[in-house]
Every structure is written in structure tokens, then in C-alpha cells.
Design an enzyme around this catalytic site. Structure first.
Site, short mmCIF file in Angstrom:
data_model
loop_
_atom_site.label_atom_id
_atom_site.label_comp_id
_atom_site.label_asym_id
_atom_site.label_seq_id
_atom_site.Cartn_x
_atom_site.Cartn_y
_atom_site.Cartn_z
N THR A 185 0.85 -1.18 0.00
CA THR A 185 0.00 0.00 0.00
C THR A 185 0.89 1.23 0.00
O THR A 185 1.90 1.26 0.70
CB THR A 185 -0.95 0.02 1.22
N GLU A 334 -5.19 -3.50 2.75
CA GLU A 334 -5.11 -4.28 4.00
C GLU A 334 -6.30 -5.22 4.19
O GLU A 334 -6.28 -6.07 5.07
CB GLU A 334 -5.05 -3.32 5.21
N LYS A 442 -5.83 11.30 -3.60
CA LYS A 442 -6.07 10.14 -4.44
C LYS A 442 -6.55 10.60 -5.81
O LYS A 442 -7.64 11.16 -5.93
CB LYS A 442 -7.09 9.21 -3.79
N TRP A 447 -2.58 6.92 -5.29
CA TRP A 447 -2.25 7.85 -4.22
C TRP A 447 -1.16 8.83 -4.63
O TRP A 447 -0.21 8.47 -5.30
CB TRP A 447 -1.73 7.09 -2.99
P1 AMP Z 1 -6.10 1.29 -1.31
O1 AMP Z 1 -5.39 0.64 -0.18
O2 AMP Z 1 -5.20 1.93 -2.32
O3 AMP Z 1 -7.08 0.37 -1.95
O4 AMP Z 1 -6.94 2.52 -0.74
C1 AMP Z 1 -7.90 2.34 0.27
C2 AMP Z 1 -8.59 3.65 0.55
O5 AMP Z 1 -9.38 4.06 -0.58
C3 AMP Z 1 -9.57 3.59 1.68
O6 AMP Z 1 -8.91 3.70 2.93
C4 AMP Z 1 -10.46 4.79 1.38
O7 AMP Z 1 -9.86 6.00 1.82
C5 AMP Z 1 -10.51 4.81 -0.13
N1 AMP Z 1 -11.74 4.15 -0.61
C6 AMP Z 1 -11.88 2.89 -1.07
N2 AMP Z 1 -13.14 2.65 -1.44
C7 AMP Z 1 -13.85 3.77 -1.20
C8 AMP Z 1 -15.23 4.17 -1.36
N3 AMP Z 1 -16.16 3.35 -1.89
N4 AMP Z 1 -15.57 5.42 -0.99
C9 AMP Z 1 -14.66 6.28 -0.49
N5 AMP Z 1 -13.35 5.98 -0.31
C10 AMP Z 1 -12.95 4.75 -0.67
#
Ligand code: AMP
Length: 551
Positions: A185, A334, A442, A447
Site C-alpha cells: 500500500t 489491508e 487520491k 495515491w
Molecule cells: P487502497 O489501499 O489503495 O485500496 O486505498 C484504500 C482507501 O481508498 C480507503 O482507505 C479509502 O480512503 C478509499 N476508498 C476505497 N473505497 C472507497 C469508497 N467506496 N468510498 C470512499 N473511499 C474509498
């Protein structure tokens, strides 16, 4: 007294065996670029995965050893998913869009012995190879006549190696808790953190996403996997589509609105998954297609959206253009990733369309096997009233319990993992993400670290102080805005500052605009205070935003 049921380990290799034995003629379609479409079946994929497994042994990769990929969504990447993990080795999927330094860190930290890469990424591979001395071989995912002209250790051709290996292979009977894949991540500043999935967590996650009140992947589906296979195992779709015996469509690196539209149409896709930015591109393309034609072309029944919040206009347009339900899901690297999925309940059947759109704005309800809750800063549970926002914590069968070779305090004594998201929970268990406690941006599902951008700006001699905040962008969801204070007596233009930063960060990270101010707000402890900045610039529209130029 124990039950008298058979004990079998939950293994990834059983998924592809099941697909080949029970859905052997269901197709896997890959877009290899420039109009080249590759087709075979789950049965063909099993044979090739077994050849890959033999290759992994021939390369001397040991059980538990990592093998990395830098690759787009193609059938070859799929074969590696099964062929590598099936032997007991660990598949480390690396995001090629990360900054080179992060890729090098991940390859070294994971201890990967080999890297399988797409030819379009050959330049990147040539750049990183000298910094990864432990990698024994770089294997290009191509035919012999497409080999890239680069000099790296152990350069070899995937097709030549794979065709030279036998299809005869017996998957080992691994312990289901064995590590199967590793994703990093980059959602926090600092070094990427590794999440090490197991065969068990992967199979349970796949099973849960096949459920009806989830992604509902079935044998009748044709699934377009837009989410990159280097993003949290492509949301588990490479596994769930095998488990269900669905047709799997892999778009390669061509993800423009037009390409996505064409694949949905040509492969009669019934379900697809992606981040809101991809959906935005698709809708922008579809806008110019005749309304009747659109309905005929696109037979999707649902579009799965996650990675960031889907704006309401995407939800509405999916309904109006295609009659498609946009289904939001929430998860993280995670958490494998899927924890919550937004599907309506019985009580929602009478909702007006407008009310249903409101419901679709939520990020969904937890799948069985997971738990979600919100807490205040003291660790007290907060009410499920749909208003009170708190720290979102999760736990479950496919939620990580630690990072790979790294200490972290994200877990408490009760196994709750602090996600870093702030959310509300309503009485029906639907979560709504309200904010991120992390100061990252994001953009298009990827990111961008605000701290890294700030330090790049601050390295310019004319810059005294810099703050980077993420602001709404109609295409990318969020893009960075740089707000800077010039040093007394020094001058620099926005373009010159960005030029300077270009050498220090990934190109796509560069802020879309720069605003110079006289001073920046600070907290009581002297830290930059971004809250007032976000408020001050909430109506800011980027010069790169189409909506802005349309007025
Ligand atoms: P990643 O580890 O790159 O998949 O990012 C995870 C993060 O994406 C989460 O902690 C959220 O901040 C954001 N995220 C994922 N799905 C959503 C969603 N449906 N709505 C808003 N934020 C989301």
C-alpha cells in the site's frame, strides 16, 4: 466433540482446477494492444498455469519466496497468479505507476528473486534493475520476436520459457495459511507497507464476492476486469471468476473510455469493476453515442465502483445511459480489499429513483466474515445513526493482522484494524466515508503524497513554505494544488517551480496549479494547518478541469 466432516485446505490452485473441470470452455479474453485480442478458456489457462508452475521450479524459486510482476491485465498475468501461488511461492504484484524509488524499495523489501514484466514497461525495468542487485532474472511477458532491447540480468522471454515447460504438474498440498500474494500500500507517506495474503484469506474473499448480496459473480457473467491486477489482487476478480466459472475479459493497458466501451460491447460484459475515474472516462465517451445505440451495445447489469467515493452524477449517468446499477464497494489493500458492498435491502424496493441514488452514494454494508465499527479518539464505539462520524475500524477473515516485516500500531488488542478513514454508519449498517485522516491525495485511484510534493517544492531556493492539498477534479476525482510562499527577495514562476519539481517526483504527481500566497495557516504547535486551506480553496477549480473550461 468435533464434527465428522472432511478437512480440506482452502487453496488457490483448487479455484482454477474447478474452473477448468466445470467451466472449461468459458473464455478468457485479453487485449494485448494494437488490436491484438488473445482468446483461450479456463481449461487452456489451467494448462498454461501448470507450465508456469514448472517454470517457477526450474528458476529455482523456493516455497515462500517472492516473485514480482510489473504487468497490466492480460492472460499471462493471470497464469502467473495461479502458476506462482499454486507452487507455494508468493506473487508480489508491483504497481508500475509508483515512483521509481518506491518500486525499487518494494522489489528489495519483498526479496523478489525474479520480475515478470510487460514489454511496454521495459524502460522502467532497465532503470530499476541496477538498484535491485538480488533479482536474478527479468522475464519479458511477450513472444520471442517482441523482446525489448535492454540490458538487465537474466533477461528472458516468457513465451519461450513457458512453451518449453511441461503441462504436467501436481499442485502441492499446501497449508491454507501459507502466504500466496503480497501487495504494497502506498496510501501513507513514507515507505510502502506490504500486505501478505494467504491462500485461505484469498479463497474466502473470493467466495464472499461471489455471493448474491455482494459482487454476485456467476457462471453466466462476463466480467471486464478494469481494476489493475497490481491493485489488491484486482479486487479478487481473477479468483472469483474462476470460482464462479465466469468469462473473464482483461483489457491490458488500453483503458480510455472508447476502449472500455468497445470491450464491454464486444465481449457482452455483464459486470465490470473500476475506480470512479475510469467510469468517468467511459461516460464521457458514451455521451457521444446515440442513446438507443448505447442501450443496445451495453448489456452490463452492474458496475462495481471503489477506491474512492463515486460522485452522484456517475451513479445517475450509469442509470440514464445504460440502465445500470452502479454498486459502490469499500475496501483497502489491508482488507483484500472488499469489506462493504452497496446492494439494496428488501425495504428499499419502493424507493423513488432519486432516493435510490441517495442510497447508492453510501459505500455499502459489511460482507459476512467481516465486521465494521466506528470509534472516537478514546476508543469508544460511536452510534450507528448515520450522522456521527468516527474512525472506521474493521476486522475479519481477510483483513491483515500485521504488515510484512514492519511494525505498525494500526491494530488494537481486539484485532480491530484502524483504516485511517472517517465514516458514519447508519442503522442498517451502511457506511459513508466522510474523510481520510491521512494527508494524501487520491487521483484516478492512485495515491499522491502531499508531503513528498511539499518537500519537492521546498527544495527550490525561492520557496519558503509549501502546502499541497487535494481538491475536487471532475475527471481525476482529486488533483493536487500547491500553495506556496515565496522567500523574501526571491522570485519564481509557477512553471519554473513545477519544472524544478518534475525531476523529484513522478510526472503525474505534479500539482495541476500553483497559487502563491503571503503566508500559510499553522496549528498551535507550529505545524501547517490544512483544514483552513481546504476551506479557503474549496471552490477552486483547476485550469486542467474540463468542467472549469466549459464554464
Ligand atoms: P487502497 O489501499 O489503495 O485500496 O486505498 C484504500 C482507501 O481508498 C480507503 O482507505 C479509502 O480512503 C478509499 N476508498 C476505497 N473505497 C472507497 C469508497 N467506496 N468510498 C470512499 N473511499 C474509498
Amino acid at each position: 466433540m468435533n464434527g465428522l466432516m472432511q478437512q480440506r485446505q482452502l487453496l488457490i490452485s483448487d479455484l482454477i482446477e474447478h474452473a477448468a473441470n466445470n467451466h472449461g470452455d468459458r473464455e478468457i479474453v485479453s487485449n494485448l494492444g494494437n488490436g491484438h485480442i488473445h482468446r483461450y478458456t479456463w481449461s487452456g489457462a489451467l494448462g498454461r498455469s501448470k507450465r508456469v508452475a514448472n517454470l517457477i521450479h526450474a528458476l529455482g524459486v523456493a516455497t515462500g519466496q517472492c516473485v514480482a510482476t510489473l504487468a497490466w491485465n492480460t492472460h499471462r498475468h493471470l497464469e502467473l497468479y495461479y502458476g506462482v501461488s499454486g507452487t507455494g511461492a508468493v506473487m508480489a504484484t508491483v504497481n508500475p505507476r509508483l515512483f521509481t524509488e518506491q518500486i525499487v524499495y518494494i522489489l528489495n523489501h519483498s526479496g523478489s528473486s525474479h520480475v515478470f514484466f510487460d514489454v511496454s514497461l521495459a524502460k522502467l525495468v532497465a532503470e530499476i534493475a541496477p538498484q535491485c542487485p538480488d533479482i536474478k532474472g527479468f522475464i519479458a511477458l511477450c513472444d520471442a520476436d517482441q523482446m525489448p532491447d535492454i540490458v538487465v540480468p537474466g533477461l528472458a522471454c516468457y513465451e519461450s520459457l513457458v512453451t518449453g515447460c511441461s503441462e504436467d504438474y501436481a499442485w502441492p498440498s499446501l497449508d491454507e495459511n501459507s502466504a500466496s500474494s503480497l501487495c504494497y500500500t502506498s496510501g501513507t507517506t513514507g515507505k510502502p507497507k506490504g500486505v501478505l495474503y494467504s491462500h485461505r484469506s484469498t479463497v474466502l474473499h473470493a467466495m464472499s464476492t461471489c455471493m448474491v448480496d455482494s459482487f454476485a459473480i456467476s457462471a453466466r457473467d462476463s466480467v471486464l476486469l478494469i481494476v489493475p491486477m497490481f491493485h489488491v489482487n484486482g479486487w479478487g476478480i481473477p479468483y472469483s471468476s474462476a470460482m464462479a466459472g465466469a468469462k473473464l475479459v482483461l483489457p491490458g493497458s488500453e483503458l480510455s473510455g472508447g476502449h472500455v466501451y468497445a470491450m464491454l460491447r464486444d465481449e457482452a460484459c455483464t459486470v465490470s469493476c473500476g475506480v470512479p475515474t475510469v467510469w468517468m472516462s467511459l461516460l464521457e465517451y458514451a455521451e457521444n453515442v446515440d442513446a438507443e445505440q448505447r442501450r443496445r451495445d451495453i448489456v452490463l447489469t452492474r458496475a462495481l465502483s471503489g477506491g474512492s467515493a463515486a460522485p452522484r452524477r456517475i451513479i445517475e449517468k450509469f442509470e440514464h445511459y445504460f440502465g445500470v446499477y452502479l454498486c459502490q464497494a469499500w475496501g483497502m489493500t489491508e482488507t483484500s480489499p472488499v469489506v462493504t458492498v452497496n446492494v439494496p435491502l428488501r425495504k428499499h424496493e419502493a424507493l423513488t429513483l432519486d432516493e435510490r441514488f441517495d442510497l447508492q452514494m453510501l459505500s455499502g454494508r459489511p460482507l459476512p466474515g467481516t465486521e465494521v465499527a466506528i470509534f472516537d479518539d478514546e476508543g469508544n464505539r460511536l452510534p450507528h445513526d448515520g450522522h456521527t462520524a468516527g474512525q472506521l475500524k474493521v476486522r475479519g477473515h481477510w483483513v491483515a493482522r500485521a504488515y510484512y516485516h514492519r511494525e505498525d500500531d494500526a491494530w488494537d488488542a481486539n484485532n480491530w484494524f484502524a483504516t485511517g478513514d472517517l465514516a458514519t454508519l447508519n442503522a442498517d449498517g451502511y457506511i459513508r466515508i466522510t474523510d481520510r485522516s491521512k494527508d494524501v491525495i487520491k487521483s484516478g485511484g492512485e495515491w499522491i503524497s502531499s508531503l513528498d510534493l511539499e518537500s519537492a517544492a521546498l527544495s527550490h531556493p525561492a520557496i519558503d513554505e509549501a502546502a499541497v492539498i487535494g481538491l475536487r477534479h471532475s475527471h481525476w476525482q482529486e488533483r493536487p494544488l500547491l500553495i506556496a510562499v515565496k522567500r523574501k527577495g526571491k522570485d519564481v514562476t509557477a512553471d519554473a517551480l513545477l519544472d524544478h519539481m518534475r525531476n523529484l517526483v513522478a510526472k503525474w504527481w505534479l500539482p495541476d496549479d500553483v497559487v502563491f500566497v503571503d503566508s500559510l495557516p499553522h496549528t498551535a504547535t507550529g505545524k501547517l494547518s490544512k483544514l483552513p486551506l481546504r476551506k479557503q480553496f474549496e471552490n477552486f477549480r483547476f485550469s486542467t478541469d474540463v468542467e472549469n473550461t466549459r464554464g
